[in-house]
Design a protein around this motif. Structure first.
Motif, mmCIF file in Angstrom:
data_model
loop_
_atom_site.group_PDB
_atom_site.id
_atom_site.type_symbol
_atom_site.label_atom_id
_atom_site.label_comp_id
_atom_site.label_asym_id
_atom_site.label_seq_id
_atom_site.Cartn_x
_atom_site.Cartn_y
_atom_site.Cartn_z
ATOM 1 N N GLU A 177 -9.782 111.883 -1.415
ATOM 2 C CA GLU A 177 -8.607 112.438 -0.740
ATOM 3 C C GLU A 177 -8.636 113.966 -0.780
ATOM 4 O O GLU A 177 -8.374 114.634 0.231
ATOM 5 C CB GLU A 177 -7.335 111.911 -1.414
ATOM 6 C CG GLU A 177 -6.055 112.440 -0.811
ATOM 7 C CD GLU A 177 -4.819 111.968 -1.588
ATOM 8 O OE1 GLU A 177 -3.761 112.613 -1.447
ATOM 9 O OE2 GLU A 177 -4.922 110.971 -2.333
ATOM 10 N N ASP A 178 -8.960 114.525 -1.952
ATOM 11 C CA ASP A 178 -9.002 115.981 -2.094
ATOM 12 C C ASP A 178 -10.134 116.592 -1.264
ATOM 13 O O ASP A 178 -9.979 117.676 -0.678
ATOM 14 C CB ASP A 178 -9.174 116.369 -3.561
ATOM 15 C CG ASP A 178 -7.937 116.075 -4.400
ATOM 16 O OD1 ASP A 178 -6.851 115.908 -3.806
ATOM 17 O OD2 ASP A 178 -8.061 116.021 -5.645
ATOM 18 N N MET A 179 -11.272 115.899 -1.212
ATOM 19 C CA MET A 179 -12.401 116.396 -0.421
ATOM 20 C C MET A 179 -12.054 116.415 1.061
ATOM 21 O O MET A 179 -12.341 117.385 1.773
ATOM 22 C CB MET A 179 -13.644 115.539 -0.666
ATOM 23 C CG MET A 179 -14.235 115.686 -2.065
ATOM 24 S SD MET A 179 -15.544 114.472 -2.404
ATOM 25 C CE MET A 179 -16.849 115.049 -1.296
ATOM 26 N N ASN A 180 -11.422 115.353 1.532
ATOM 27 C CA ASN A 180 -11.082 115.261 2.957
ATOM 28 C C ASN A 180 -10.079 116.330 3.372
ATOM 29 O O ASN A 180 -10.101 116.813 4.504
ATOM 30 C CB ASN A 180 -10.537 113.872 3.276
ATOM 31 C CG ASN A 180 -11.614 112.804 3.207
ATOM 32 O OD1 ASN A 180 -12.807 113.086 3.330
ATOM 33 N ND2 ASN A 180 -11.201 111.559 3.002
ATOM 34 N N GLY A 181 -9.206 116.697 2.455
ATOM 35 C CA GLY A 181 -8.163 117.667 2.799
ATOM 36 C C GLY A 181 -8.411 119.059 2.267
ATOM 37 O O GLY A 181 -7.516 119.915 2.328
ATOM 38 N N PHE A 182 -9.623 119.320 1.770
ATOM 39 C CA PHE A 182 -9.861 120.612 1.120
ATOM 40 C C PHE A 182 -9.847 121.764 2.118
ATOM 41 O O PHE A 182 -10.417 121.685 3.209
ATOM 42 C CB PHE A 182 -11.207 120.614 0.385
ATOM 43 C CG PHE A 182 -11.394 121.854 -0.450
ATOM 44 C CD1 PHE A 182 -10.910 121.898 -1.744
ATOM 45 C CD2 PHE A 182 -12.009 122.977 0.074
ATOM 46 C CE1 PHE A 182 -11.041 123.046 -2.503
ATOM 47 C CE2 PHE A 182 -12.147 124.135 -0.680
ATOM 48 C CZ PHE A 182 -11.662 124.164 -1.966
ATOM 49 N N ASP A 183 -9.210 122.855 1.700
ATOM 50 C CA ASP A 183 -9.174 124.057 2.529
ATOM 51 C C ASP A 183 -9.002 125.263 1.611
ATOM 52 O O ASP A 183 -8.139 125.264 0.733
ATOM 53 C CB ASP A 183 -8.018 123.993 3.525
ATOM 54 C CG ASP A 183 -8.009 125.192 4.456
ATOM 55 O OD1 ASP A 183 -9.095 125.618 4.890
ATOM 56 O OD2 ASP A 183 -6.916 125.715 4.734
#
Length: 395
Positions: free
Chosen positions: A355-361
């Motif tokens: 989840e964190d990887m997909n939404g990382f910015d």
């Protein structure tokens, strides 16, 4: 008055982590503030380094066989006598004692200098590091490094509080030494091994390198590339990195690229991992390859050696402006990842990680700020200020 005298039992005659920290720090002090360094070193004849071939450069090198206890003890005495003779002939703004077996000589050094000279302990890391090294070594070398760890623990607990200043690589180790060695926070300089260099690629160049290397490894546009750069030592958690990669593969499209100068050791450590790409480049080529990454992986085990370390690998990754997936056990790094948002701390929850990887910015400027924060040009400012103050007092 001369600037800095380094008196060390660390290996500064061949390339390695100890050499890099001492040499790069000395270079930064001279380049940024004009403080030059001289060195007196006890070195191991087993390294087979001829006179004049020492990677540190010009200095006084006392050679002994470290595996011969009598020779080694005589080497320490010769080293400290050479330092005493040097200090009686010249005045220095600071003297750094560095390496196992060196801290016990603080009184002999202090008797040779004036009150304006800072006598500093150069402590690279946790006093139990040698025991971790021993796990990957032969019985003889393992025993040697285990003994060195015992000596360092005794010396750090017994003598550190008597030094004017202490160099460490992390705030976590400073706090630890204040508890176990009765040191004061004001004694410390926190100086990781960090040059502060950021690849000077334009946005166009970064995109070109990314396309070039992703094409080389046949990566689809929707595949995330994880990059591990390093060796196969047990403390680098390579099997755990492969295990994490395989868990991620069950959740999304992802590939793992391992970059190492020790391809043979890597392949032995990940035997049977045919789905992992392994390659090797010159160090100067790595920034280009790093452009292909989506995430870097830097896992470490929950042990004191890691708690108090500061791997310069983290800053290499940050300089590439790509996020790092790390365990929370390197305390200073974990804190900076959370504060600056330059990576993800993995706490054994694979769904949360995906989840964190997909939404990382994260903005590129945040990565640059971490590099600058830990660069010698920043972390050495307090030491440089103290040297200037000492020089002014001596006038």
């Amino acid at each position: 008055m001369h600037s800095i005298l380094i008196v060390t039992s660390r290996n500064v005659v061949t390339p390695g982590g100890e050499f890099s920290l001492i040499k790069n720090r000395a270079r930064a002090l001279e380049a940024s503030w004009g403080f030059s360094s001289e060195i007196i070193s006890l070195c191991n004849t087993a390294l087979n380094v001829a006179d004049g071939d020492e990677v540190f450069g010009e200095g006084t090198y006392i050679r002994r066989n470290f595996m011969n206890p009598v020779a080694l003890l005589s080497g320490y005495e010769a080293l400290i006598k050479e330092a005493e003779n040097t200090l009686q002939k010249k005045k220095y703004q600071a003297v750094l004692l560095s390496g196992a077996g060196m801290l016990r000589y603080i009184d002999r050094i202090k008797r040779c200098v004036s009150s304006e000279t800072l006598v500093c302990a150069d402590v690279h890391g946790y006093f139990g590091d040698g025991k971790l090294l021993a796990k990957d070594e032969s019985f003889v070398m393992g025993a040697f490094h285990t003994l060195a760890a015992v000596v360092e623990e005794h010396e750090q607990k017994q003598y550190l509080k008597r030094f004017d200043r202490i160099f460490v690589v992390s705030a976590a180790y400073r706090d630890f030494l204040c508890k176990v060695a009765c040191c004061r926070p004001s004694q410390f300089y926190i100086v990781p091994c960090a040059t502060g260099e950021i690849p000077s690629f334009t946005e166009k160049e970064s995109a070109e390198y990314r396309h070039l290397y992703r094409a080389k490894y046949h990566l689809a546009d929707d595949e995330m590339l994880l990059v591990y750069s390093g060796g196969a030592s047990s403390w680098q958690c390579l099997p755990e990195t492969v295990e994490l990669y395989r868990a991620l593969k069950e959740k999304r499209r992802v590939r793992l690229l391992i970059l190492s100068g020790d391809k043979e050791g890597i392949l032995a450590a990940i035997e049977g991992a045919d789905d992992v790409m392994v390659d090797s480049y010159r160090p100067t080529e790595l920034p280009e390859v790093f452009c292909a990454a989506d995430f870097f992986v830097m896992l470490r085990a929950d042990v004191p050696t890691n708690h108090f370390a500061y791997p310069n690998k983290f800053l290499e990754y940050a300089a590439a402006r790509k996020p790092v997936i790390a365990t929370p056990y390197v305390y200073d790094v974990a804190q900076q990842i959370e504060q600056a948002g330059v990576g993800i701390l993995f706490r054994n929850d694979i769904d949360k990680l995906v989840e964190d990887m997909n939404g990382f910015d994260c903005a590129p400027e945040a990565f640059d700020a971490v590099v600058v924060q830990n660069a010698f040009q920043t972390t050495l400012v307090p030491f440089a200020s103290d040297l200037n103050e000492a020089a002014n007092s001596a006038r």
